[in-house]
Each structure stands twice: as structure tokens, then as C-alpha cells.
Design a protein around this motif. Structure first.
Motif, PDB file in Angstrom:
ATOM      1  N   ALA A   1      -5.438 -19.714   1.165  1.00 39.82           N
ATOM      2  CA  ALA A   1      -4.508 -20.146   2.263  1.00 39.82           C
ATOM      3  C   ALA A   1      -2.621 -19.786   1.687  1.00 39.82           C
ATOM      4  O   ALA A   1      -2.322 -20.066   2.670  1.00 39.82           O
ATOM      5  CB  ALA A   1      -4.736 -20.509   3.711  1.00 39.82           C
ATOM      6  N   LEU A   2      -3.007 -20.447   0.634  1.00 39.88           N
ATOM      7  CA  LEU A   2      -1.815 -20.353  -0.093  1.00 39.88           C
ATOM      8  C   LEU A   2      -0.981 -19.213   0.001  1.00 39.88           C
ATOM      9  O   LEU A   2       0.643 -18.910  -0.429  1.00 39.88           O
ATOM     10  CB  LEU A   2      -1.424 -21.495  -0.935  1.00 39.88           C
ATOM     11  CG  LEU A   2      -2.287 -22.465  -0.689  1.00 39.88           C
ATOM     12  CD1 LEU A   2      -2.146 -23.846  -2.102  1.00 39.88           C
ATOM     13  CD2 LEU A   2      -2.014 -23.317   0.220  1.00 39.88           C
TER      14      LEU A   2
ATOM     15  N   THR B   1      -8.070 -23.336  -3.939  1.00 39.15           N
ATOM     16  CA  THR B   1      -8.382 -22.425  -4.414  1.00 39.15           C
ATOM     17  C   THR B   1      -7.654 -21.427  -3.688  1.00 39.15           C
ATOM     18  O   THR B   1      -7.081 -21.070  -3.066  1.00 39.15           O
ATOM     19  CB  THR B   1     -10.113 -21.738  -4.076  1.00 39.15           C
ATOM     20  OG1 THR B   1     -10.362 -21.545  -2.803  1.00 39.15           O
ATOM     21  CG2 THR B   1     -11.281 -22.643  -4.143  1.00 39.15           C
ATOM     22  N   ASP B   2      -7.006 -20.341  -4.936  1.00 35.80           N
ATOM     23  CA  ASP B   2      -6.481 -19.470  -4.025  1.00 35.80           C
ATOM     24  C   ASP B   2      -6.118 -17.616  -5.259  1.00 35.80           C
ATOM     25  O   ASP B   2      -6.392 -17.771  -6.691  1.00 35.80           O
ATOM     26  CB  ASP B   2      -4.799 -20.337  -4.058  1.00 35.80           C
ATOM     27  CG  ASP B   2      -3.455 -19.256  -3.040  1.00 35.80           C
ATOM     28  OD1 ASP B   2      -4.251 -18.556  -1.853  1.00 35.80           O
ATOM     29  OD2 ASP B   2      -2.836 -19.327  -3.255  1.00 35.80           O
ATOM     30  N   TYR B   3      -5.900 -17.271  -4.348  1.00 36.49           N
ATOM     31  CA  TYR B   3      -6.164 -15.377  -4.793  1.00 36.49           C
ATOM     32  C   TYR B   3      -4.253 -15.474  -5.755  1.00 36.49           C
ATOM     33  O   TYR B   3      -3.453 -16.353  -5.554  1.00 36.49           O
ATOM     34  CB  TYR B   3      -5.209 -14.449  -4.647  1.00 36.49           C
ATOM     35  CG  TYR B   3      -7.173 -14.339  -3.701  1.00 36.49           C
ATOM     36  CD1 TYR B   3      -7.936 -13.215  -4.031  1.00 36.49           C
ATOM     37  CD2 TYR B   3      -6.711 -14.797  -1.969  1.00 36.49           C
ATOM     38  CE1 TYR B   3      -9.372 -13.608  -3.245  1.00 36.49           C
ATOM     39  CE2 TYR B   3      -8.145 -14.292  -1.987  1.00 36.49           C
ATOM     40  CZ  TYR B   3      -8.917 -13.607  -2.124  1.00 36.49           C
ATOM     41  OH  TYR B   3     -10.158 -13.508  -1.760  1.00 36.49           O
TER      42      TYR B   3
ATOM     43  N   PRO C   1       0.032  -3.712  -9.680  1.00 34.76           N
ATOM     44  CA  PRO C   1      -0.211  -1.945  -9.847  1.00 34.76           C
ATOM     45  C   PRO C   1      -0.600  -2.062  -8.093  1.00 34.76           C
ATOM     46  O   PRO C   1      -1.169  -2.054  -7.460  1.00 34.76           O
ATOM     47  CB  PRO C   1      -0.838  -1.366 -10.642  1.00 34.76           C
ATOM     48  CG  PRO C   1      -1.101  -2.308 -11.529  1.00 34.76           C
ATOM     49  CD  PRO C   1      -1.134  -3.814 -10.984  1.00 34.76           C
ATOM     50  N   ASP C   2       0.293  -0.540  -7.704  1.00 34.61           N
ATOM     51  CA  ASP C   2      -0.021  -0.368  -6.534  1.00 34.61           C
ATOM     52  C   ASP C   2       0.411  -1.419  -5.113  1.00 34.61           C
ATOM     53  O   ASP C   2      -0.448  -1.930  -4.522  1.00 34.61           O
ATOM     54  CB  ASP C   2      -1.597  -0.266  -6.123  1.00 34.61           C
ATOM     55  CG  ASP C   2      -1.112   1.582  -6.725  1.00 34.61           C
ATOM     56  OD1 ASP C   2       0.274   2.455  -6.830  1.00 34.61           O
ATOM     57  OD2 ASP C   2      -2.137   2.110  -7.287  1.00 34.61           O
ATOM     58  N   LEU C   3       1.098  -2.832  -5.136  1.00 37.42           N
ATOM     59  CA  LEU C   3       1.226  -3.291  -5.099  1.00 37.42           C
ATOM     60  C   LEU C   3       1.649  -2.677  -3.276  1.00 37.42           C
ATOM     61  O   LEU C   3       1.122  -4.173  -2.837  1.00 37.42           O
ATOM     62  CB  LEU C   3       2.434  -4.858  -5.463  1.00 37.42           C
ATOM     63  CG  LEU C   3       2.400  -5.839  -4.183  1.00 37.42           C
ATOM     64  CD1 LEU C   3       1.428  -6.927  -4.443  1.00 37.42           C
ATOM     65  CD2 LEU C   3       3.289  -5.886  -5.221  1.00 37.42           C
TER      66      LEU C   3
ATOM     67  N   VAL D   1      -1.065 -10.054   6.315  1.00 33.33           N
ATOM     68  CA  VAL D   1      -0.014 -10.647   5.765  1.00 33.33           C
ATOM     69  C   VAL D   1       0.513 -10.754   4.772  1.00 33.33           C
ATOM     70  O   VAL D   1      -0.529 -10.627   4.094  1.00 33.33           O
ATOM     71  CB  VAL D   1      -0.141 -12.608   6.212  1.00 33.33           C
ATOM     72  CG1 VAL D   1       0.775 -12.930   5.864  1.00 33.33           C
ATOM     73  CG2 VAL D   1      -0.687 -12.918   7.158  1.00 33.33           C
ATOM     74  N   THR D   2       1.466  -9.959   4.317  1.00 36.44           N
ATOM     75  CA  THR D   2       2.232  -9.813   3.080  1.00 36.44           C
ATOM     76  C   THR D   2       2.214 -10.799   2.257  1.00 36.44           C
ATOM     77  O   THR D   2       2.210 -11.909   2.237  1.00 36.44           O
ATOM     78  CB  THR D   2       3.864  -9.484   3.146  1.00 36.44           C
ATOM     79  OG1 THR D   2       4.306  -8.450   4.456  1.00 36.44           O
ATOM     80  CG2 THR D   2       4.169  -8.869   1.773  1.00 36.44           C
ATOM     81  N   PRO D   3       1.631 -10.159   0.789  1.00 33.35           N
ATOM     82  CA  PRO D   3       0.913 -11.277   0.241  1.00 33.35           C
ATOM     83  C   PRO D   3       1.916 -11.808  -0.378  1.00 33.35           C
ATOM     84  O   PRO D   3       2.886 -10.896  -0.825  1.00 33.35           O
ATOM     85  CB  PRO D   3      -0.334 -11.229  -0.892  1.00 33.35           C
ATOM     86  CG  PRO D   3      -0.372  -9.370  -0.220  1.00 33.35           C
ATOM     87  CD  PRO D   3       0.424  -9.363   1.101  1.00 33.35           C
ATOM     88  N   GLN D   4       2.282 -13.251  -1.030  1.00 36.14           N
ATOM     89  CA  GLN D   4       3.007 -13.510  -2.073  1.00 36.14           C
ATOM     90  C   GLN D   4       3.016 -14.312  -3.145  1.00 36.14           C
ATOM     91  O   GLN D   4       3.363 -15.421  -3.597  1.00 36.14           O
ATOM     92  CB  GLN D   4       3.881 -14.456  -1.407  1.00 36.14           C
ATOM     93  CG  GLN D   4       5.163 -13.810   0.053  1.00 36.14           C
ATOM     94  CD  GLN D   4       5.813 -14.030   0.581  1.00 36.14           C
ATOM     95  OE1 GLN D   4       6.633 -14.467   0.090  1.00 36.14           O
ATOM     96  NE2 GLN D   4       5.481 -13.994   2.126  1.00 36.14           N
ATOM     97  N   PRO D   5       1.408 -13.827  -3.385  1.00 35.72           N
ATOM     98  CA  PRO D   5       1.177 -14.618  -4.515  1.00 35.72           C
ATOM     99  C   PRO D   5       1.878 -15.469  -5.961  1.00 35.72           C
ATOM    100  O   PRO D   5       3.016 -14.030  -6.489  1.00 35.72           O
ATOM    101  CB  PRO D   5      -0.410 -13.847  -5.816  1.00 35.72           C
ATOM    102  CG  PRO D   5       0.326 -12.423  -5.542  1.00 35.72           C
ATOM    103  CD  PRO D   5       1.371 -12.358  -3.694  1.00 35.72           C
TER     104      PRO D   5
END
Length: 322
Positions: free
Chosen positions: A181-182, A209-211, A221-223, A232-236
């Protein structure tokens, strides 16, 4: 003169057969992100779910509606089980929380609780008291309803909570947990600081746990294509970034497991099981649209994990001192 036989258009395989063909890679490599391309191969799945011609949604483009709808919840529960919006179910929860050593005297906070499947599983396995905080109002409402119907309205409530704007009660919890979720939340150093501050001094435990990125500063690549299929836009960030933030807070990090292969396997198994049960005839228009969006999102995540562009980690730490 002999009559010419009318040429018949070949019959089209049913929805279930086409889905199975896609998932087993018989048609084209959907689970592949080629070098920069304007569209993902998965976009050809428009034909798979037959969206109606007047459907205004654009495949591969984030919709302007609510993040979660009743149809999307239905699709998620078909995939991952009642009360769950991510892979693994109660069995994975049991494995992930084992380091916490929870019991009936402990207070636990689950950030990003979804439909409350994780809090209810924890209560069933440990009898701890688990409060679920969920930023999506529909998920929170539905999750809390599930808990009430299960007789767990007090032991596993699910409440609406804005992780960016709202404040966590300080020094209140024996454990704070979060499952995948983070990575969509901004300012993660501040977020970790807030989570650590919610732990009881000297004994509180943090597990998530997180991506994550394979390394600090890594560019996927291809973000933009991945961002286009995420609600929701990912911000890992990377594990190294997370470690730096936790060490600055004097958190004692004891576990940092790479569970990417496990997550990839669970994603594929969930979709394979779904494919075997799939029947296209009874699908509503909303269900088909939601199904297509979930296919896009999970296939893209699975591809990034498979290619090593995205990692999934389990991190466990303890608060030491005051």
C-alpha cells in the motif's frame, strides 16, 4: 451451374477460451514489455472482454471515476478471495506476520486494509485486536460491513483514513503492518516516521510488504505505461532508500526478504484459477470494464517483476528506545 456456397465467417472462440489462450501465452506475449512502444500488448485484450461500443473508458488511460467500484471489488474478490484485494489470502497473511508474535493482548494497525481480509485473518490466527485504516471510502465501508457480519466489529474494524492528511495516534500500537500500500504514497521518509511514531516505545514492531525499485534511483522502462494502467500513480522507492529512512529513526531492521518470486507466482496462480472459472455470458458491462482494467494492471505488474524492473520486499523492524 453449381451454386457457390456462402463463405462463413469463422466462429469466434468464447470469452473463457480467449482468456485461457491469452494467459497461457498461446496467442501473443502479453506478459512482455517491449522496447519503447506507444501501447502495451495487453491492450489487445479489449476484444477479450468485448467492451460495448459506447463505452467511454480508454484502455491504458486512467479513468476519472472513483478508484474502487462495486464491479472492481467483485473482480478482485473473484481473483483473490472474499475480503482480499491482493494475492495470497489468509495463508500468506499467516506466513508474513509470523515474526510479530501477536497475541490477544496486542493492538495492531493495518494501513491500507482494503476490504479488511488481512485484519480478520490476523484476528482468526492470533486473537489480537486489529484496526484497519483504508484510504478508499467504499473499500472501508464494505470492509467494515464484512467485519460486522463476521462478529468482528470491535476486534477488526475498518475505518476510512487519509494516509497523507490524517494523523496516527502516537505510541499506541504493538505492531503496524501494511501490505503493498505504500508504493503509491508520497514522501515516504515522513510516512515511515509517522508509522514509527505510532509504535509503542521499546517494543513496537513495523512490518510491511511493498513494490520497490531494484536499487536507488532506478528508472523503470516504460514507466509511463505502467503508470497508465495503475489506478494511482506509482511512486516506488528502493529497499536501500527505506533502510536509510528506518536507520535514521533508530529502527532495528531484522528482516528484509525479497519475495518477488513468490508474488509473481501468486499473481499467475490467481489469474489461472480465475480463468478456469471464467464464464463470459453472465458478465455485466461494468464487470467487463473492471475486469479489463484489472488484467492490464496485474499483467503489467507481473511483467515488471518477471523482468527484474520491480521488486517485492517484506521488511520487519522494531522500535528501540524512546
Amino acid at each position: 451451374m453449381a451454386r457457390r456456397s456462402a463463405r462463413r465467417k469463422p466462429s469466434r472462440p468464447g470469452l473463457r477460451q480467449r482468456f485461457l489462450g491469452w494467459w497461457q501465452k498461446r496467442n501473443q506475449p502479453v506478459l512482455a514489455l517491449p522496447a519503447p512502444t506507444p501501447v502495451l500488448p495487453i491492450l489487445d485484450l479489449v476484444n477479450l472482454v468485448d467492451p460495448p461500443p459506447d463505452d467511454n473508458s480508454v484502455v491504458g488511460k486512467r479513468s476519472k471515476g472513483p478508484l474502487w467500484t462495486t464491479d472492481r471489488i467483485t473482480v478482485a474478490e473473484h481473483l483473490w478471495g472474499e475480503g482480499f484485494i491482493q494475492p495470497g489470502g489468509p495463508e500468506l497473511v499467516d506466513e508474513l506476520i509470523r515474526p510479530l508474535g501477536l497475541d490477544s493482548s496486542m493492538q495492531v494497525l493495518d494501513l491500507g486494509a482494503g476490504l479488511g481480509g488481512v485484519p480478520r485473518a490476523i484476528v482468526a490466527q492470533t486473537n489480537a485486536w486489529v484496526t484497519g485504516y483504508e484510504p478508499d471510502p467504499l473499500l472501508a465501508e464494505r470492509g467494515n460491513d464484512y467485519s460486522n457480519r463476521a462478529g468482528l466489529g470491535r476486534k477488526a474494524p475498518v475505518q476510512h483514513f487519509d494516509a497523507v492528511e490524517s494523523k496516527l495516534k502516537p505510541n499506541a500500537y504493538d505492531a503496524v503492518i501494511s501490505r503493498e500500500a505504500l508504493f503509491v504514497l508520497p514522501d515516504k521518509p515522513k510516512l515511515i516516521r509517522d508509522l514509527a511514531g505510532a509504535l509503542k516505545p521499546s517494543s513496537g514492531q513495523l512490518l510491511f510488504t511493498d513494490y520497490m525499485l531494484p536499487k536507488s534511483g532506478y528508472v523503470i522502462p516504460d514507466l509511463r505505461l505502467w503508470a497508465g494502467v495503475e489506478p494511482v500513480t506509482p511512486q516506488p522507492w528502493s529497499l536501500d532508500d527505506a533502510m536509510e529512512a528506518m536507520e535514521a529513526l533508530k529502527l532495528d531492521v531484522r528482516i528484509r526478504d525479497d519475495i518477488s518470486e513468490l508474488m509473481h507466482r501468486l499473481i499467475r496462480r490467481g489469474w489461472a484459477d480465475f480463468a478456469r472459472r471464467l464464464e463470459g455470458g453472465n458478465m455485466t458491462r461494468g464487470f467487463r470494464r473492471a475486469l479489463l482494467k484489472e488484467i492490464e494492471m496485474w499483467a503489467c505488474r507481473a511483467t515488471l517483476i518477471e523482468r527484474g524492473h520491480l521488486k517485492v520486499y517484506r521488511v520487519y523492524a522494531r522500535r528501540v528506545g524512546r
